[in-house]
Design a protein around this motif. Sequence first.
Motif, mmCIF file in Angstrom:
data_model
loop_
_atom_site.group_PDB
_atom_site.id
_atom_site.type_symbol
_atom_site.label_atom_id
_atom_site.label_comp_id
_atom_site.label_asym_id
_atom_site.label_seq_id
_atom_site.Cartn_x
_atom_site.Cartn_y
_atom_site.Cartn_z
ATOM 1 N N GLU A 225 0.833 -1.209 0.000
ATOM 2 C CA GLU A 225 0.000 0.000 0.000
ATOM 3 C C GLU A 225 0.866 1.258 0.000
ATOM 4 O O GLU A 225 0.612 2.205 -0.744
ATOM 5 N N ALA A 226 1.902 1.255 0.824
ATOM 6 C CA ALA A 226 2.802 2.405 0.890
ATOM 7 C C ALA A 226 3.464 2.663 -0.458
ATOM 8 O O ALA A 226 3.569 3.813 -0.908
ATOM 9 N N GLU A 227 3.907 1.580 -1.120
ATOM 10 C CA GLU A 227 4.559 1.733 -2.420
ATOM 11 C C GLU A 227 3.589 2.248 -3.475
ATOM 12 O O GLU A 227 3.906 3.180 -4.232
ATOM 13 N N LYS A 228 2.381 1.679 -3.513
ATOM 14 C CA LYS A 228 1.398 2.069 -4.525
ATOM 15 C C LYS A 228 0.894 3.497 -4.338
ATOM 16 O O LYS A 228 0.511 4.157 -5.310
ATOM 17 N N THR A 229 0.881 3.973 -3.104
ATOM 18 C CA THR A 229 0.352 5.309 -2.838
ATOM 19 C C THR A 229 1.465 6.342 -2.660
ATOM 20 O O THR A 229 1.191 7.490 -2.320
ATOM 21 N N ASN A 230 2.706 5.912 -2.897
ATOM 22 C CA ASN A 230 3.862 6.803 -2.779
ATOM 23 C C ASN A 230 3.922 7.470 -1.407
ATOM 24 O O ASN A 230 4.146 8.681 -1.289
#
Length: 261
Positions: A225-230
């Motif tokens: 989630e952190a990666e996908k939402t920057n």
Amino acid sequence: MQKSLTFKNATISFSDQGTGTAVVLIHGFLENATMWKNVVPEISKRNRIVTIDLLGHGKTDCLGYVHSMELFAETIAAVLKELRIRKCILVGHSLGGYIALAFAEKHPQKVKGLCLMNATSNEDTLERKASRLRANKMIANNFRNMVRMSFANLFGPKSKTIFKEEIELAVLEALQTPMQGYIAAQEGMQLRKNRNHVLTDNSFKKLLIIGKKDPVLDFETSLDEAEKTNSAIVVFENGHMPHIENKLALNDALKEFIKIC
């Protein structure tokens, strides 16, 4: 200093202290503003800190039997209006994170930074939704045991031993939550929608605080989630309750996040 206002005939309890950048601390399910007792003294040295008892928690009244994330967010907006705060940093723990997202969705111009502390912008899984509804059916006949079990499930075996005294104090606070508040929050959480777009579509600073052993949120899913939402991340080795399990490190992480917002 403890204050209150009336919102839709309900009393909303909140506190406001310190000066500087406004930081709004939003507690989680079965918690209240006292959960921030180890955070406020440290970060209020250079910032204005607002803590709020959510609907059906602490000293704040209930408003029916469904407290949606949008309704919770309206109470945050009402407090900020009362305090004449135009822009702030939001830090939400668990349920508080879901509420912070709902607030940021409606009022992005008022947000300088958003920290999801053991929370997610994803909606509940079908399994999780069913679990919340089951809990609401069971709560009427076994309130105290259900509350104790709900809270105990937030900690791993090691933490239960190390932080036994702190956990018991937190459980006593949780047991002050009225049954109506328990039910209304569970209903609201299982109805909440996916808000990944709040993180991806806004330019304010974003931070996810994640626990490797969080029994509520899957660690790998949170990383994804952190990666996908920057969104930036801070990872703790323990579980869902860093204000108990990682006090000093949590304060350091929040101070660093506030500094860059």
